[in-house]
Enzyme design. Structure first.
Site, PDB file in Angstrom:
ATOM      1  N   HIS A  17       0.837  -1.206   0.000  1.00 35.33           N
ATOM      2  CA  HIS A  17       0.000   0.000   0.000  1.00 35.33           C
ATOM      3  C   HIS A  17       0.873   1.258   0.000  1.00 35.33           C
ATOM      4  O   HIS A  17       0.587   2.230  -0.703  1.00 35.33           O
ATOM      5  CB  HIS A  17      -0.880   0.049   1.258  1.00 35.33           C
ATOM      6  CG  HIS A  17      -1.919  -1.028   1.352  1.00 35.33           C
ATOM      7  ND1 HIS A  17      -2.095  -1.811   2.476  1.00 35.33           N
ATOM      8  CD2 HIS A  17      -2.862  -1.447   0.470  1.00 35.33           C
ATOM      9  CE1 HIS A  17      -3.093  -2.646   2.288  1.00 35.33           C
ATOM     10  NE2 HIS A  17      -3.576  -2.459   1.068  1.00 35.33           N
ATOM     11  N   LYS A  41     -18.243  -6.806   8.346  1.00 35.97           N
ATOM     12  CA  LYS A  41     -16.955  -7.505   8.492  1.00 35.97           C
ATOM     13  C   LYS A  41     -16.351  -7.177   9.844  1.00 35.97           C
ATOM     14  O   LYS A  41     -16.408  -6.030  10.288  1.00 35.97           O
ATOM     15  CB  LYS A  41     -15.981  -7.021   7.414  1.00 35.97           C
ATOM     16  CG  LYS A  41     -16.005  -7.810   6.136  1.00 35.97           C
ATOM     17  CD  LYS A  41     -14.647  -7.658   5.458  1.00 35.97           C
ATOM     18  CE  LYS A  41     -14.739  -7.498   3.959  1.00 35.97           C
ATOM     19  NZ  LYS A  41     -13.512  -6.967   3.368  1.00 35.97           N
ATOM     20  N   ARG A  90      -1.780  -6.061  -8.312  1.00 37.93           N
ATOM     21  CA  ARG A  90      -0.586  -6.877  -8.081  1.00 37.93           C
ATOM     22  C   ARG A  90      -0.392  -7.879  -9.202  1.00 37.93           C
ATOM     23  O   ARG A  90       0.647  -7.964  -9.816  1.00 37.93           O
ATOM     24  CB  ARG A  90      -0.713  -7.630  -6.749  1.00 37.93           C
ATOM     25  CG  ARG A  90      -0.468  -6.765  -5.540  1.00 37.93           C
ATOM     26  CD  ARG A  90      -0.934  -7.451  -4.303  1.00 37.93           C
ATOM     27  NE  ARG A  90      -2.349  -7.764  -4.420  1.00 37.93           N
ATOM     28  CZ  ARG A  90      -3.163  -7.933  -3.415  1.00 37.93           C
ATOM     29  NH1 ARG A  90      -2.721  -7.879  -2.192  1.00 37.93           N
ATOM     30  NH2 ARG A  90      -4.438  -8.196  -3.601  1.00 37.93           N
ATOM     31  N   SER A 128      -3.032  -7.723   2.730  1.00 37.41           N
ATOM     32  CA  SER A 128      -3.378  -7.615   4.155  1.00 37.41           C
ATOM     33  C   SER A 128      -3.821  -8.979   4.665  1.00 37.41           C
ATOM     34  O   SER A 128      -3.523  -9.365   5.795  1.00 37.41           O
ATOM     35  CB  SER A 128      -4.507  -6.609   4.356  1.00 37.41           C
ATOM     36  OG  SER A 128      -4.080  -5.327   3.969  1.00 37.41           O
TER      37      SER A 128
END
Ligand code: PNS
Length: 162
Positions: A17, A41, A90, A128
């Protein structure tokens, strides 16, 4: 003034990040790092902790603002008067999800553009999610996350005595 919103869960912020934020600052005058809070969440770190960890990691750079929002990203962007959303890519595996999200956002708000930055070559394997998993199982994630996050992960997962 060219401003981009960099949205995400940042649970926790990683060096991947940070690479996107720093490279974004070559293209934009300001980057608003916007933590999306999802009531459905359960995060590892609270939104306050995530804000603090990102602030610590970017230092005192006045070009970076850290904020949080609930609800639609495009509504947040409108509220902030920002027309560019920045996301990192990515690998090909990210593409489908990002492609759908960018197109959904464009349908919802045609005036908001998503720009993609390729993650730095040293961070393409970092997410993450895999940081949380590795750290929770005792893996050493040094070099993959900023020092403040490393400390916090160690505190969170260190074996408790007694
Ligand atoms: O770091 P993440 O979890 O990949 O980030 C995803 C995020 C937070 C950018 C995305 O889920 C989002 O924008 N959430 C806000 C709700 C929203 O606008 N959803 C519609 C987009 S399809």
């Amino acid at each position: 003034m060219r401003v981009a919103i960099y949205p995400g869960s940042f649970d926790p912020v990683t060096n991947g990040h940070l690479s996107i934020i720093h490279r974004g600052l070559e293209l934009f005058d300001r980057v608003v790092v916007a933590i999306a809070t999802n009531p459905k969440k359960v995060p590892l770190f609270s939104v306050e902790e995530r804000v603090q960890l990102i602030r610590q990691a970017v230092g005192n750079d006045p070009r970076v603002e850290v904020d949080h929002f609930q609800g639609l990203l495009v509504d947040y962007a409108h509220q902030r008067g920002v027309k560019v959303v920045m996301r990192g890519l990515r690998a090909v595996s990210d593409f489908e999800y990002e492609f759908m999200m960018a197109n959904m956002n464009r349908k919802l708000a045609p005036n908001i553009e998503t720009v993609f930055m390729m993650t730095g070559e040293g961070s393409f394997y970092i997410s993450s999610q895999n940081i949380r998993e590795a750290a929770s199982l005792g893996g050493n994630v040094e070099g993959m996350v900023p020092p403040g996050v490393l400390l916090k992960l160690r505190e969170r997962f260190e074996p408790k005595n007694g």
